[in-house]
Design a protein around this motif. Structure first.
Motif, PDB file in Angstrom:
ATOM      1  N   GLY A 140     -60.936  26.028 -35.555  1.00 31.11           N
ATOM      2  CA  GLY A 140     -62.203  25.819 -36.233  1.00 31.11           C
ATOM      3  C   GLY A 140     -62.202  24.694 -37.246  1.00 31.11           C
ATOM      4  N   PHE A 141     -61.073  23.966 -37.349  1.00 28.87           N
ATOM      5  CA  PHE A 141     -61.008  22.839 -38.284  1.00 28.87           C
ATOM      6  C   PHE A 141     -62.207  21.915 -38.064  1.00 28.87           C
ATOM      7  CE2 PHE A 141     -59.661  18.570 -39.446  1.00 28.87           C
ATOM      8  CZ  PHE A 141     -59.137  18.773 -40.707  1.00 28.87           C
ATOM      9  N   PRO A 142     -62.878  21.462 -39.115  1.00 26.69           N
ATOM     10  CA  PRO A 142     -62.547  21.525 -40.546  1.00 26.69           C
ATOM     11  C   PRO A 142     -63.110  22.731 -41.285  1.00 26.69           C
ATOM     12  CG  PRO A 142     -64.357  20.025 -40.241  1.00 26.69           C
ATOM     13  CD  PRO A 142     -64.003  20.534 -38.874  1.00 26.69           C
ATOM     14  N   TRP A 143     -63.379  23.825 -40.600  1.00 27.72           N
ATOM     15  CA  TRP A 143     -63.700  25.115 -41.218  1.00 27.72           C
ATOM     16  C   TRP A 143     -64.994  25.124 -42.031  1.00 27.72           C
ATOM     17  CZ3 TRP A 143     -58.538  23.579 -43.349  1.00 27.72           C
ATOM     18  CH2 TRP A 143     -57.527  23.744 -42.401  1.00 27.72           C
ATOM     19  N   VAL A 144     -65.989  24.393 -41.575  1.00 23.81           N
ATOM     20  CA  VAL A 144     -67.290  24.454 -42.241  1.00 23.81           C
ATOM     21  C   VAL A 144     -68.050  25.643 -41.654  1.00 23.81           C
ATOM     22  CG1 VAL A 144     -69.376  23.197 -42.876  1.00 23.81           C
ATOM     23  CG2 VAL A 144     -67.238  21.949 -42.484  1.00 23.81           C
ATOM     24  N   GLY A 145     -67.696  26.841 -42.100  1.00 20.11           N
ATOM     25  CA  GLY A 145     -68.354  28.039 -41.602  1.00 20.11           C
ATOM     26  C   GLY A 145     -69.822  28.047 -41.973  1.00 20.11           C
ATOM     27  N   ILE A 146     -70.691  28.230 -40.973  1.00 20.19           N
ATOM     28  CA  ILE A 146     -72.125  28.131 -41.216  1.00 20.19           C
ATOM     29  C   ILE A 146     -72.601  29.222 -42.166  1.00 20.19           C
ATOM     30  CG2 ILE A 146     -72.656  29.478 -39.141  1.00 20.19           C
ATOM     31  CD1 ILE A 146     -74.731  26.667 -40.811  1.00 20.19           C
ATOM     32  N   PHE A 149     -71.499  28.215 -45.667  1.00 18.58           N
ATOM     33  CA  PHE A 149     -72.245  27.014 -46.060  1.00 18.58           C
ATOM     34  C   PHE A 149     -73.666  27.369 -46.500  1.00 18.58           C
ATOM     35  CE2 PHE A 149     -75.350  23.822 -44.548  1.00 18.58           C
ATOM     36  CZ  PHE A 149     -75.065  22.807 -45.442  1.00 18.58           C
ATOM     37  N   LEU A 150     -74.352  28.189 -45.726  1.00 14.60           N
ATOM     38  CA  LEU A 150     -75.729  28.556 -46.063  1.00 14.60           C
ATOM     39  C   LEU A 150     -75.797  29.415 -47.323  1.00 14.60           C
ATOM     40  CD1 LEU A 150     -77.272  29.297 -42.550  1.00 14.60           C
ATOM     41  CD2 LEU A 150     -77.638  27.299 -44.004  1.00 14.60           C
ATOM     42  N   ILE A 151     -74.807  30.302 -47.499  1.00 13.93           N
ATOM     43  CA  ILE A 151     -74.793  31.137 -48.704  1.00 13.93           C
ATOM     44  C   ILE A 151     -74.606  30.265 -49.945  1.00 13.93           C
ATOM     45  CG2 ILE A 151     -73.493  32.890 -49.959  1.00 13.93           C
ATOM     46  CD1 ILE A 151     -75.216  34.049 -47.767  1.00 13.93           C
ATOM     47  N   TYR A 152     -73.650  29.342 -49.890  1.00 13.05           N
ATOM     48  CA  TYR A 152     -73.421  28.445 -51.032  1.00 13.05           C
ATOM     49  C   TYR A 152     -74.638  27.553 -51.272  1.00 13.05           C
ATOM     50  CZ  TYR A 152     -68.436  29.636 -50.882  1.00 13.05           C
ATOM     51  OH  TYR A 152     -67.247  30.296 -50.914  1.00 13.05           O
ATOM     52  N   PHE A 153     -75.179  27.000 -50.195  1.00 12.24           N
ATOM     53  CA  PHE A 153     -76.319  26.087 -50.331  1.00 12.24           C
ATOM     54  C   PHE A 153     -77.529  26.824 -50.915  1.00 12.24           C
ATOM     55  CE2 PHE A 153     -79.816  23.397 -48.801  1.00 12.24           C
ATOM     56  CZ  PHE A 153     -79.347  22.151 -49.189  1.00 12.24           C
ATOM     57  N   GLY A 154     -77.769  28.047 -50.447  1.00 18.09           N
ATOM     58  CA  GLY A 154     -78.855  28.834 -51.006  1.00 18.09           C
ATOM     59  C   GLY A 154     -78.649  29.138 -52.474  1.00 18.09           C
ATOM     60  N   GLY A 155     -77.397  29.419 -52.856  1.00 19.35           N
ATOM     61  CA  GLY A 155     -77.101  29.670 -54.265  1.00 19.35           C
ATOM     62  C   GLY A 155     -77.374  28.454 -55.131  1.00 19.35           C
TER      63      GLY A 155
END
Length: 230
Positions: A140-146, A149-155
Motif C-alpha cells: 500500500g506504499f505510500p500509505w495514504v489511507g483514504i 486522510f478524510l478524517i484528518y482533512f475533515g478535522g
C-alpha cells in the motif's frame, strides 16, 4: 451479549459436537504455555500494530495538511478526487495487485531493481522468511489511507479560520502552527484513527492469508489467522 457469551465459552470445552462442560482456565493455560504458534503470532501482530500506527499517523496527516493549505482551490479539489478514487477498488484487488508487484519472476519491484542494475537485491519477497513480514508492511506504499486522510482533512476544515489568522498575526510559522494549533485541534480525529488502526491491526488476517498464508513458516503468522484456521 456476544461478549459475555464469548467470555463464558472460553471457560468451557465448547465445540458444537458435545455437551458444554466447564473446564476453568484450561483453554488459557493451553494457549499461553503449550501453543507454539501463539506467541510467534503475537510478536508479528505487535510489529504490524506499531508500523500500522506509524503509517496512519504520519503520511495521511501530512497529505491532508498539504492539500488543506493549498491556495489553488481547483488543484485542491482535483487532489482530493485523486486520493479518493483508489478507494473504489476492493481491498482484495489491491492486495492481489501488490502480490503481483512482489512476484519474483515478473513482479514490478524486481524488474525495477534489475533496471537499476541492482540484481543482487531482487528476491522472492513473499517467500523469504526475512522479508515476508516487511513486504506485507510495505503493501500500500505510500500509505495514504483514504479513511485516515478524510478524517484528518475533515478535522482541519472544522478549525475556525480566525485561529489561523491570529496565529499569523502573532508571527507563528507553518511548523509552529502545525504543533500548536493543528495537532491540538484535531485530537478527536487522532484518537479515532488510533482506535481503528489498533482494532484493524489486531484483527487483520485477510491480506496475510491472500499473500502468504501465514508463511513462509510462521514469519507472517498472526493470532487472527490462527483463529480463522481453527
Amino acid at each position: 451479549v456476544p461478549t459475555v457469551m464469548g467470555l463464558y465459552y472460553s471457560f468451557t470445552n465448547f465445540n458444537l459436537a458435545e455437551p458444554i462442560k466447564f473446564i476453568g482456565l484450561e483453554n488459557f493455560i493451553k494457549v499461553l504455555t503449550k501453543d507454539q504458534f501463539f506467541w510467534v503470532g503475537v510478536g508479528n501482530m505487535l510489529l504490524l500494530l506499531v508500523t500500522g500506527l506509524i503509517k496512519s499517523l504520519t503520511i495521511p496527516l501530512l497529505v491532508a495538511e498539504l492539500v488543506f493549505w493549498l491556495r489553488w482551490m481547483r488543484v485542491k479539489y482535483w487532489l482530493r478526487v485523486a486520493f479518493i478514487i483508489p478507494s473504489i477498488v476492493p481491498g482484495v484487488v489491491g492486495v492481489l495487485l501488490w502480490k503481483q508487484i512482489y512476484d519474483p519472476q515478473i513482479g514490478m519491484l524486481n524488474e525495477i531493481l534489475k533496471a537499476l542494475d541492482l540484481n543482487h537485491l531482487a528476491r522472492a519477497w513473499l517467500s523469504d522468511a526475512g522479508t515476508a513480514i516487511w513486504a506485507i508492511i510495505f503493501t500500500g506504499f505510500p500509505w495514504v489511507g483514504i479513511f485516515a486522510f478524510l478524517i484528518y482533512f475533515g478535522g482541519l476544515l472544522n478549525i475556525n479560520r480566525e485561529i489561523f489568522d491570529a496565529a499569523a498575526i502573532d508571527g507563528a510559522g507553518a511548523w509552529r502552527r502545525f504543533w500548536e494549533i493543528d495537532l491540538k485541534m484535531i485530537r478527536p480525529q487522532l484518537r479515532l484513527i488510533l482506535f481503528f488502526t489498533f482494532l484493524g491491526s489486531v484483527q487483520e488476517y485477510g491480506g496475510i492469508w491472500i499473500m502468504t498464508r501465514g508463511g513462509p513458516g510462521t514469519s507472517t503468522y498472526v493470532p487472527g489467522l490462527q483463529m480463522f484456521l481453527q
